[in-house]
Design a protein around this motif. Structure first.
Motif, PDB file in Angstrom:
ATOM      1  N   GLN A 169       0.836  -1.202   0.000  1.00  0.00           N
ATOM      2  CA  GLN A 169       0.000   0.000   0.000  1.00  0.00           C
ATOM      3  C   GLN A 169       0.868   1.248   0.000  1.00  0.00           C
ATOM      4  OE1 GLN A 169      -2.769   0.134   3.210  1.00  0.00           O
ATOM      5  NE2 GLN A 169      -4.173  -1.322   2.299  1.00  0.00           N
ATOM      6  N   GLN A 170       0.472   2.206  -0.794  1.00  0.00           N
ATOM      7  CA  GLN A 170       1.188   3.475  -0.824  1.00  0.00           C
ATOM      8  C   GLN A 170       0.904   4.276   0.442  1.00  0.00           C
ATOM      9  OE1 GLN A 170       0.140   5.538  -4.416  1.00  0.00           O
ATOM     10  NE2 GLN A 170       1.091   4.012  -5.745  1.00  0.00           N
ATOM     11  N   ASN A 171       1.923   5.016   0.876  1.00  0.00           N
ATOM     12  CA  ASN A 171       1.807   5.881   2.065  1.00  0.00           C
ATOM     13  C   ASN A 171       1.393   5.078   3.296  1.00  0.00           C
ATOM     14  OD1 ASN A 171       2.334   8.139   0.390  1.00  0.00           O
ATOM     15  ND2 ASN A 171       0.168   8.230  -0.162  1.00  0.00           N
ATOM     16  N   ASN A 172       1.956   3.876   3.396  1.00  0.00           N
ATOM     17  CA  ASN A 172       1.612   3.010   4.518  1.00  0.00           C
ATOM     18  C   ASN A 172       2.890   2.401   5.066  1.00  0.00           C
ATOM     19  OD1 ASN A 172       0.676   0.980   6.265  1.00  0.00           O
ATOM     20  ND2 ASN A 172      -1.212   0.767   5.069  1.00  0.00           N
ATOM     21  N   ASN A 173       3.154   2.637   6.337  1.00  0.00           N
ATOM     22  CA  ASN A 173       4.364   2.129   6.955  1.00  0.00           C
ATOM     23  C   ASN A 173       4.204   0.713   7.486  1.00  0.00           C
ATOM     24  OD1 ASN A 173       5.768   4.547   6.515  1.00  0.00           O
ATOM     25  ND2 ASN A 173       4.882   5.462   8.373  1.00  0.00           N
ATOM     26  N   ASN A 174       2.970   0.196   7.463  1.00  0.00           N
ATOM     27  CA  ASN A 174       2.724  -1.159   7.914  1.00  0.00           C
ATOM     28  C   ASN A 174       3.008  -2.149   6.787  1.00  0.00           C
ATOM     29  OD1 ASN A 174       1.870  -0.240  10.455  1.00  0.00           O
ATOM     30  ND2 ASN A 174      -0.200   0.151   9.654  1.00  0.00           N
ATOM     31  N   ASN A 175       2.645  -3.393   7.011  1.00  0.00           N
ATOM     32  CA  ASN A 175       2.880  -4.434   6.013  1.00  0.00           C
ATOM     33  C   ASN A 175       1.644  -4.743   5.187  1.00  0.00           C
ATOM     34  OD1 ASN A 175       5.638  -4.989   6.649  1.00  0.00           O
ATOM     35  ND2 ASN A 175       4.939  -5.994   8.535  1.00  0.00           N
ATOM     36  N   ASN A 176       0.670  -3.844   5.197  1.00  0.00           N
ATOM     37  CA  ASN A 176      -0.560  -4.080   4.453  1.00  0.00           C
ATOM     38  C   ASN A 176      -0.297  -4.123   2.953  1.00  0.00           C
ATOM     39  OD1 ASN A 176      -1.761  -3.996   6.910  1.00  0.00           O
ATOM     40  ND2 ASN A 176      -2.762  -2.020   6.627  1.00  0.00           N
ATOM     41  N   LYS A 177      -1.038  -4.989   2.263  1.00  0.00           N
ATOM     42  CA  LYS A 177      -0.911  -5.133   0.820  1.00  0.00           C
ATOM     43  C   LYS A 177      -2.203  -4.709   0.142  1.00  0.00           C
ATOM     44  CE  LYS A 177       3.026  -7.284   1.540  1.00  0.00           C
ATOM     45  NZ  LYS A 177       2.975  -7.334   2.993  1.00  0.00           N
ATOM     46  N   SER A 178      -2.088  -4.196  -1.053  1.00  0.00           N
ATOM     47  CA  SER A 178      -3.270  -3.859  -1.835  1.00  0.00           C
ATOM     48  C   SER A 178      -3.348  -4.794  -3.034  1.00  0.00           C
ATOM     49  CB  SER A 178      -3.222  -2.402  -2.309  1.00  0.00           C
ATOM     50  OG  SER A 178      -2.166  -2.202  -3.219  1.00  0.00           O
ATOM     51  N   LEU A 179      -4.528  -5.307  -3.278  1.00  0.00           N
ATOM     52  CA  LEU A 179      -4.755  -6.218  -4.390  1.00  0.00           C
ATOM     53  C   LEU A 179      -5.593  -5.519  -5.439  1.00  0.00           C
ATOM     54  CD1 LEU A 179      -4.568  -9.060  -5.621  1.00  0.00           C
ATOM     55  CD2 LEU A 179      -6.647  -9.651  -4.371  1.00  0.00           C
ATOM     56  N   LEU A 180      -5.024  -5.343  -6.610  1.00  0.00           N
ATOM     57  CA  LEU A 180      -5.720  -4.726  -7.732  1.00  0.00           C
ATOM     58  C   LEU A 180      -6.195  -5.827  -8.671  1.00  0.00           C
ATOM     59  CD1 LEU A 180      -6.487  -2.132  -9.318  1.00  0.00           C
ATOM     60  CD2 LEU A 180      -4.284  -2.319 -10.456  1.00  0.00           C
ATOM     61  N   ILE A 181      -7.498  -5.872  -8.940  1.00  0.00           N
ATOM     62  CA  ILE A 181      -8.075  -6.897  -9.810  1.00  0.00           C
ATOM     63  C   ILE A 181      -8.664  -6.221 -11.041  1.00  0.00           C
ATOM     64  CG2 ILE A 181      -9.706  -8.806  -9.980  1.00  0.00           C
ATOM     65  CD1 ILE A 181      -9.666  -8.971  -6.942  1.00  0.00           C
ATOM     66  N   GLN A 182      -8.181  -6.625 -12.191  1.00  0.00           N
ATOM     67  CA  GLN A 182      -8.608  -6.020 -13.454  1.00  0.00           C
ATOM     68  C   GLN A 182      -9.433  -7.009 -14.257  1.00  0.00           C
ATOM     69  OE1 GLN A 182      -5.543  -4.004 -15.823  1.00  0.00           O
ATOM     70  NE2 GLN A 182      -6.241  -5.186 -17.577  1.00  0.00           N
ATOM     71  N   ASN A 183     -10.604  -6.566 -14.705  1.00  0.00           N
ATOM     72  CA  ASN A 183     -11.502  -7.406 -15.488  1.00  0.00           C
ATOM     73  C   ASN A 183     -11.169  -7.279 -16.972  1.00  0.00           C
ATOM     74  OD1 ASN A 183     -13.617  -8.839 -16.562  1.00  0.00           O
ATOM     75  ND2 ASN A 183     -15.199  -7.365 -15.999  1.00  0.00           N
ATOM     76  N   LYS A 184     -10.648  -8.342 -17.573  1.00  0.00           N
ATOM     77  CA  LYS A 184     -10.265  -8.308 -18.984  1.00  0.00           C
ATOM     78  C   LYS A 184     -11.466  -8.396 -19.915  1.00  0.00           C
ATOM     79  CE  LYS A 184      -6.930 -10.974 -20.261  1.00  0.00           C
ATOM     80  NZ  LYS A 184      -6.095 -12.191 -20.417  1.00  0.00           N
ATOM     81  N   GLN A 185     -12.612  -8.837 -19.405  1.00  0.00           N
ATOM     82  CA  GLN A 185     -13.778  -9.061 -20.254  1.00  0.00           C
ATOM     83  C   GLN A 185     -14.624  -7.815 -20.467  1.00  0.00           C
ATOM     84  OE1 GLN A 185     -14.085 -12.257 -21.604  1.00  0.00           O
ATOM     85  NE2 GLN A 185     -12.067 -12.343 -20.642  1.00  0.00           N
TER      86      GLN A 185
END
Length: 417
Positions: A169-185
């Motif tokens: 995650q941007q601007n985050n000092n913790n270990n949190n992750k962001s998951l971006l899911i893109q729909n190809k259809q």
């Protein structure tokens, strides 16, 4: 040897009545085959050449290649098809060729000049590799770079329906992750579903048109592309106590999760139910999710493999309640499931290819094994297998092997019928 198919076919072939049937006109055989289900037809393909030709004609005439793949290959061939750009007919016969793995010849085919790969995945005719500050799409045929994305992430995967990007995650000092899911259809501009925070572990699984992931409250979610390209996100189940999920696995649409404490759950309705509890060395608290040989490796239908020290024994056991396989593998560093086979990589560069049916019978004798140091030279002497994957062309099979300082493509020469 596999699923009873070859044994059943041998019995049929030794039967005097069947040998007489081998001289029957193709029209009579097809009439006979029309009364069989596809599973039985797949057995008939191994009786003799006459029956094989008749089954081929039958499947081609009634356009049943896809249906045959779905009943023959685990996971209905969904994950298998993403490893190649073949048609359903070619996929089926490539799959059958893997059954000759014990007699296969292994040779080094080519190398991809990339180092420190965080993750990799074969998709169609390309190898997607995640490096420190970019993602590369490498051509599986000539090793050229088809595309470079300047994305800093932990993993980047693609299926026929979705693209997933897991990053910090941007601007985050913790270990949190962001998951971006893109729909190809999606027909117009790409539709995004952003952002899901995955605390500490960042655990998710891309499976065809679905992406399963666990959030910080131990809730399992699924993002799915449904009919008319509609993109939805919904909660599936929840574990009602704080746990750290380190692995997520999907097999024939059954969802399994493994916790840091060694407990495997499966999704039953809206709840998680315990499958078994394994005892393995405590996992480190490092939140870095790059390729790690310390994590457990779930596979097949509720089975799991985990690494033990070099001086421990290679052991296979079954959980008492659900009869699922637990494998303790010394110096295990990578594991990859493909069709009926399980590819196992070790810290010393050894690769074993196992028949999953044999493992389910608690037999750990590999069908094939070799050492990477026999084919390539590493100046640092680091031959630990970081990751494994498979790529296929018509009648040709390749094993992709990631080491610390390079990624290699091994040619698995399987004898044709």
């Amino acid at each position: 040897m596999y699923s009873g198919t070859a044994l059943d076919a041998e019995k049929l072939n030794n039967d005097q009545h069947v040998r007489n049937w081998g001289n029957c006109p193709t029209e009579i055989l097809i009439l006979f085959f029309s009364h069989l289900d596809l599973k039985s037809l797949s057995i008939c393909m191994f009786v003799n050449k006459s029956w094989l030709g008749a089954v081929k004609y039958y499947l081609q005439h009634f356009e049943l290649w896809r249906e045959m793949v779905e009943v023959t290959i685990p996971n209905k061939g969904v994950l298998y098809k993403e490893k190649c750009a073949l048609g359903w007919r070619e996929i089926l016969f490539n799959f059958f060729l893997w059954r000759k793995i014990s007699k296969a010849r292994v040779s080094h085919y080519t190398s991809f000049h990339v180092k420190h790969v965080k993750s990799m995945k074969v998709y169609k005719n390309e190898l997607i590799v995640v490096l420190d500050n970019e993602v590369k799409y490498l051509n599986m045929v000539d090793t050229s770079c088809n595309k470079t994305l300047h994305v800093k992430c932990y993993s980047y995967e693609e299926s026929d329906y979705l693209v997933t990007i897991l990053s910090k995650q941007q601007n985050n000092n913790n270990n949190n992750k962001s998951l971006l899911i893109q729909n190809k259809q999606y027909q117009s501009d790409m539709q995004y579903c952003d952002v899901f925070n995955l605390d500490i572990i960042g655990c998710y699984k891309l499976y065809s048109n679905s992406c399963y992931f666990i959030d910080s409250s131990s809730t399992l979610w699924v993002a799915i592309t449904e009919r008319h390209n509609y993109f939805s996100v919904k909660a599936v189940a929840k574990i009602y106590k704080p746990v750290c999920v380190v692995a997520l696995h999907v097999f024939n649409q059954k969802v399994y999760v493994v916790t840091k404490e060694g407990i495997m759950f499966y999704v039953d309705g809206l709840q998680f139910k315990k499958v078994h509890h394994i005892s393995y060395p405590q996992l480190c608290d490092d939140a870095d999710i790059k390729l790690s040989y310390r994590l457990p490796f779930p596979f097949n239908d509720g089975c799991v493999a985990y690494r033990v020290p070099a001086n421990a024994k290679w052991e296979i056991s079954k959980s008492h309640q659900f009869d699922k396989i637990i494998m303790a593998v010394p110096r295990l560093s990578a594991l990859f499931e493909h069709g009926e086979l399980l590819f196992v990589g070790y810290e010393d560069g050894k690769i074993e290819i196992h028949c999953i049916d044999k493992i389910l019978q608690c037999q750990n004798e590999p069908q094939k094994q070799f050492y990477m140091r026999s084919f390539v030279y590493d100046k640092d002497g680091d031959y630990r297998i970081q990751a494994l994957d498979v790529y296929e062309r018509v009648g040709r099979h390749y094993l992709v092997v990631a080491l610390e300082n390079n990624v290699h493509q091994m040619f698995i020469q399987l004898k044709q019928r």
